[in-house]
Design an enzyme around this catalytic site. Sequence first.
Site, short mmCIF file in Angstrom:
data_model
loop_
_atom_site.label_atom_id
_atom_site.label_comp_id
_atom_site.label_asym_id
_atom_site.label_seq_id
_atom_site.Cartn_x
_atom_site.Cartn_y
_atom_site.Cartn_z
CE1 TYR A 1 -5.06 -1.92 4.36
CE2 TYR A 1 -3.75 0.08 4.16
CZ TYR A 1 -4.43 -0.97 3.58
OH TYR A 1 -4.46 -1.09 2.20
CB SER B 1 -0.86 -0.04 1.27
OG SER B 1 -1.36 1.22 1.61
P1 NDP Z 1 -11.43 -5.00 -0.74
O1 NDP Z 1 -11.76 -4.62 0.67
O2 NDP Z 1 -12.28 -4.51 -1.87
O3 NDP Z 1 -11.31 -6.58 -0.86
C1 NDP Z 1 -10.68 -7.30 0.14
C2 NDP Z 1 -10.66 -8.75 -0.25
O4 NDP Z 1 -10.02 -9.50 0.80
C3 NDP Z 1 -12.05 -9.33 -0.42
O5 NDP Z 1 -12.04 -10.15 -1.57
C4 NDP Z 1 -12.24 -10.20 0.83
O6 NDP Z 1 -13.07 -11.31 0.50
C5 NDP Z 1 -10.81 -10.62 1.12
N1 NDP Z 1 -10.54 -10.96 2.53
C6 NDP Z 1 -10.64 -10.17 3.63
N2 NDP Z 1 -10.30 -10.86 4.74
C7 NDP Z 1 -9.96 -12.11 4.32
C8 NDP Z 1 -9.52 -13.28 4.99
N3 NDP Z 1 -9.35 -13.31 6.32
N4 NDP Z 1 -9.27 -14.38 4.25
C9 NDP Z 1 -9.42 -14.38 2.91
N5 NDP Z 1 -9.84 -13.30 2.21
C10 NDP Z 1 -10.11 -12.18 2.92
O7 NDP Z 1 -9.91 -4.54 -0.91
P2 NDP Z 1 -9.15 -3.87 -2.14
O8 NDP Z 1 -9.46 -4.60 -3.39
O9 NDP Z 1 -9.31 -2.41 -2.09
O10 NDP Z 1 -7.66 -4.16 -1.70
C11 NDP Z 1 -6.92 -5.27 -2.18
C12 NDP Z 1 -5.50 -5.12 -1.73
O11 NDP Z 1 -4.97 -3.88 -2.17
C13 NDP Z 1 -5.35 -5.12 -0.20
O12 NDP Z 1 -4.18 -5.79 0.18
C14 NDP Z 1 -5.27 -3.64 0.13
O13 NDP Z 1 -4.60 -3.41 1.33
C15 NDP Z 1 -4.49 -3.14 -1.07
N6 NDP Z 1 -4.65 -1.71 -1.33
C16 NDP Z 1 -5.82 -1.17 -1.74
C17 NDP Z 1 -5.90 0.18 -2.01
C18 NDP Z 1 -7.12 0.84 -2.53
O14 NDP Z 1 -7.08 2.06 -2.78
N7 NDP Z 1 -8.22 0.14 -2.74
C19 NDP Z 1 -4.76 1.07 -1.80
C20 NDP Z 1 -3.58 0.38 -1.34
C21 NDP Z 1 -3.55 -0.95 -1.11
P3 NDP Z 1 -13.98 -12.06 1.60
O15 NDP Z 1 -14.69 -10.97 2.36
O16 NDP Z 1 -14.88 -12.93 0.79
O17 NDP Z 1 -13.05 -12.84 2.45
#
Ligand code: NDP
Length: 252
Positions: A159, A146
Site C-alpha cells: 500500500y 496517503s
Molecule cells: P474504503 O476502503 O472505505 O473505500 C474504498 C473504495 O474503493 C470503495 O468504494 C470500493 O468500492 C472502492 N474500490 C476498491 N477496489 C476497487 C476497484 N478495483 N475498482 C473500483 N473501485 C474499487 O477506503 P477509504 O474511503 O478509507 O479510502 C479512500 C482513499 O483514501 C483511498 O485511496 C485510500 O488509500 C485513501 N486514504 C484513506 C485513509 C483513511 O484513513 N481512511 C488515509 C489515507 C489515505 P467497491 O468495493 O464497490 O469496489
Amino acid sequence: MRATPFHLEGKIAIVTGGNAGIGLGIATGLAQAGASLVIAGRRVAKNAEAVGELEQLGGKAIGVVTDVQDEVSVQAMVKATADTFGRVDILVNNAEINIRKAPQDYTLDEWQRVLQTNLTGVFLCARAVYPHMVKAGGGKIINIGSMTSIFGSSVAPAYSASKGGVVQLTKSLANFWAKDNIQVNAILPGWIHTGLTESTGQARYDAIRSRIPHGRWGEPQELAGTAVYLASAASDYVNGVALPVDGGYTSM
Ligand code: NDP
C-alpha cells in the site's frame, strides 16, 4: 448569486471508489458545488446507494460498475460517462485496497493486486479520460495518496509503495498534460474514519490520535473542500502538488 471560481456547475466528475468512505465524502462535496457525478465502484448496490444520496442533494448522478484494475472496465466506464453526460471534466482517483502483513509474508499475487488497484488503476483511469479532457479544453485530475506517500509503513508495504508511486505519477502527469490545460494534483488524507480504518485496534488508534495536532481523527466529508478547490477554476495555476489534509499530522 456572487461569481465564484469555486463552483462546479455544468462539470462532469468521475469518482472511483465513490460509493463509500472518503470517495463518497468527496463526491458529496463535488455535487454540492454543482457537478454531476459518476460513481465508479465494483459493487452495484453500493453504487446505487451512493447515487441515491447524491440525487437527494438535487444533483445528477449515475453508478457505473467498474474495476479500476481492468483496462476494459475502465474504458467502458469512461465511455458510459461520455455517452451519458457528453463530456468528462474531473477525475478523482480514490479507489484502493490494502493488505496488511509483513513484507516477507506477501505473495506475489497479493503484492500485484495492491499495486494494480492503487497505482495502475490511477494510470488506467487518467489515460482513459485524457482524450475527453483534451476535447473539453482542459480538466482536473485529483489522485488520492496517503500519509504513506510521505512516510514508510510498518504494516502495509505494498500500500505505501503504491501511494508513493501515486505522488510521482501525479507529478509526471502534471508535467506532461499542463500544455493541455489539465491540472493533476494529489490529496494526502491523514487518519480518517472509514471502512479502511475501522479495524484499527484501540491502542494504535489512540497512539495515532495523540500525534495529531487537532487531537482527533478526521471524517470523510473533511476532504471535500480541498477536492472542490482542486476540481475548480480556483486552482487553475496549481499543478503537481501533493496536499496533506491531516489535522496537522505531517507538521508534527
Ligand atoms: P474504503 O476502503 O472505505 O473505500 C474504498 C473504495 O474503493 C470503495 O468504494 C470500493 O468500492 C472502492 N474500490 C476498491 N477496489 C476497487 C476497484 N478495483 N475498482 C473500483 N473501485 C474499487 O477506503 P477509504 O474511503 O478509507 O479510502 C479512500 C482513499 O483514501 C483511498 O485511496 C485510500 O488509500 C485513501 N486514504 C484513506 C485513509 C483513511 O484513513 N481512511 C488515509 C489515507 C489515505 P467497491 O468495493 O464497490 O469496489
